[in-house]
Enzyme design. Structure first.
Site, PDB file in Angstrom:
ATOM      1  N   TRP A 131       0.865  -1.174   0.000  1.00  0.00           N
ATOM      2  CA  TRP A 131       0.000   0.000   0.000  1.00  0.00           C
ATOM      3  C   TRP A 131       0.904   1.227   0.000  1.00  0.00           C
ATOM      4  O   TRP A 131       1.743   1.385   0.885  1.00  0.00           O
ATOM      5  CB  TRP A 131      -0.894  -0.039   1.241  1.00  0.00           C
ATOM      6  CG  TRP A 131      -1.789   1.137   1.440  1.00  0.00           C
ATOM      7  CD1 TRP A 131      -2.672   1.656   0.546  1.00  0.00           C
ATOM      8  CD2 TRP A 131      -1.925   1.919   2.643  1.00  0.00           C
ATOM      9  NE1 TRP A 131      -3.344   2.720   1.101  1.00  0.00           N
ATOM     10  CE2 TRP A 131      -2.903   2.905   2.384  1.00  0.00           C
ATOM     11  CE3 TRP A 131      -1.320   1.893   3.886  1.00  0.00           C
ATOM     12  CZ2 TRP A 131      -3.277   3.842   3.338  1.00  0.00           C
ATOM     13  CZ3 TRP A 131      -1.697   2.812   4.843  1.00  0.00           C
ATOM     14  CH2 TRP A 131      -2.669   3.778   4.558  1.00  0.00           C
ATOM     15  N   ASP A 212       0.210  -4.824   9.826  1.00  0.00           N
ATOM     16  CA  ASP A 212      -0.895  -4.035   9.296  1.00  0.00           C
ATOM     17  C   ASP A 212      -2.073  -4.989   9.126  1.00  0.00           C
ATOM     18  O   ASP A 212      -2.096  -5.797   8.205  1.00  0.00           O
ATOM     19  CB  ASP A 212      -0.499  -3.401   7.964  1.00  0.00           C
ATOM     20  CG  ASP A 212      -1.543  -2.410   7.458  1.00  0.00           C
ATOM     21  OD1 ASP A 212      -2.709  -2.500   7.907  1.00  0.00           O
ATOM     22  OD2 ASP A 212      -1.212  -1.561   6.615  1.00  0.00           O
ATOM     23  N   LYS A 247     -13.050  -1.545   7.125  1.00  0.00           N
ATOM     24  CA  LYS A 247     -13.497  -2.502   6.121  1.00  0.00           C
ATOM     25  C   LYS A 247     -14.514  -3.468   6.695  1.00  0.00           C
ATOM     26  O   LYS A 247     -15.616  -3.616   6.156  1.00  0.00           O
ATOM     27  CB  LYS A 247     -12.297  -3.275   5.557  1.00  0.00           C
ATOM     28  CG  LYS A 247     -11.369  -2.441   4.703  1.00  0.00           C
ATOM     29  CD  LYS A 247     -10.421  -1.606   5.529  1.00  0.00           C
ATOM     30  CE  LYS A 247      -9.487  -0.768   4.669  1.00  0.00           C
ATOM     31  NZ  LYS A 247      -8.617   0.101   5.488  1.00  0.00           N
TER      32      LYS A 247
END
Length: 398
Positions: A131, A212, A247
């Site tokens: 990312w 992460d 999410k």
């Protein structure tokens, strides 16, 4: 006088892609660049359990006063249950401390600030690819960044041997950012065997993992996606986890994330907590309350939690179905073997196409992907999948 020397900053590659998509007049256009879940109708829905929790808050909330710097204690405990398992020792033994941060991004930045402010580390290793914001966040916090190999473009698979070889060059005390599941952008995750080897490797080389964990529940399931985090916990080493509810709760604009730090004793954890409080105070003073209270409400109520887990499963299953269906349609159209995308997890997929092919999809068909070939699987639905498969086949076959 003060600002006239400034130049226009380059557009964010993903947000800029969305702007270009919106301006496109093609009635069949498809946006596979956006990094949010979308349902079959192309809408990012508010989950029913979230709506119910919000209504309860409206009816029962008595104050809008500040939260503690760490966030609500119950939020921290429930987050540790999610990460480590309900009966795990780290939930309540005091060796792990949790802070509510503004999204997973905020959690990563607070982690970076803490590591630099307390002179814990100077360099962080980040997967190639990753990312894109990882480099900006860690660089802005003051950490030197380095890359380790993760993806083999020729085999379209995870290159674990190259990963360990690169990390073998890391110095003792270096930080390693690892995607806990649903790797962004490749969708390729470590196997259980690889996690076992990596956990021991990190311990032996005295490296500090920063996981992460943005997509728990979007891969194989809430418990399955936590394997790597829990394997690290078994080793007894110190590590950090940046997790997100954006999410799996569909609450992107509420900015609900958490930074959890695992220590070797409760006394050390108290000291760590006190210093992260300083970092949080400097950055945001206190965390936002609304999204955090929704999470606490849902996870604390058996009926709402069951509803949430069902809604989460529906999102996960829809994305997996789109993966499988796209691979089938591409094979039937003669585009070649795309079964590798079925092996990937989560919201993103590396389609294994060139930048030129990505540009051709955009120019000829109004299909928008990140230049690397990363596609958001959640942007695929039954209404656009045939158009997408035909377009992909055309550009792949030339």
């Amino acid at each position: 006088m003060f600002f006239d020397h400034l130049e226009l900053a380059p557009a964010d590659p993903i947000l800029g892609l969305t702007d270009a998509y919106k301006a496109d007049t093609n009635p069949k256009k498809v946006n596979l660049g956006v990094g949010v879940y979308q349902n079959e109708n192309g809408v990012t829905p508010v989950l029913k359990c979230v709506k119910a929790a919000e209504q309860r808050l409206v009816d029962e909330e008595q104050t809008k006063s500040y939260l503690p710097i760490t966030g609500l204690p119950e939020f921290g405990r429930l987050t540790r249950e999610m990460i480590f398992g309900k009966d795990a020792a780290l939930v309540d033994n005091g060796c792990a401390v949790t802070f509510h941060c503004p999204g997973g991004t905020g959690a990563l930045r607070i982690a970076g600030d803490f590591l630099v402010q307390q002179n814990i580390a100077k360099r962080v290793w980040i997967s190639n690819p990753t990312w894109g914001n990882h480099f900006q966040i860690m660089g802005a916090a003051g950490l030197e960044t380095a890359k380790y190999t993760y993806y083999n473009a020729q085999t379209k698979s995870l290159d674990f041997d190259a990963m360990l070889k690169d990390l073998g060059q890391a110095a003792e005390g270096d930080v390693v950012i690892i995607h806990a599941c649903c790797h962004n952008p490749t969708g390729l995750d470590l196997s259980h065997e690889q996690w076992d080897k990596l956990a021991q490797f990190l311990a032996d080389n005295k490296l500090l993992p920063l996981l992460d964990f943005a997509y728990q529940g979007f891969g194989r399931g809430l418990e399955e996606d936590a394997y790597g985090v829990r394997k690290l916990a078994e080793t007894g080493i110190e590590f950090l986890v940046a997790s997100s509810y954006s999410k799996n709760f569909g609450m992107y604009n509420e900015r609900v994330g958490a930074l959890t730090v695992v220590c070797t004793s409760a006394d050390i954890a108290k000291n760590v907590q006190s210093q992260i409080k300083v970092a949080v105070r400097c950055a945001i003073s206190n965390p936002p309350a609304h999204g955090e209270k929704i999470v606490v409400t849902v996870l604390s109520d058996p009926e709402l939690r069951a509803q949430w887990e069902q809604e989460l499963a529906e999102m996960r299953d829809r994305m997996r179905r789109m993966r499988e269906l796209l691979a089938q349609k591409l094979a039937a159209a003669g585009a070649g073997d795309f079964n590798f995308i079925v092996e990937q997890n989560g919201m993103f997929s590396f389609l294994g196409i060139t930048k030129e092919q990505v540009q051709a999809l955009r120019d000829k068909y109004g299909i928008y992907l990140v230049a690397t070939g990363r596609a958001c699987v959640a942007g695929i639905n039954d209404n656009n999948i045939d158009y997408l498969a035909d377009a992909l086949t055309a550009v792949v076959k030339g």
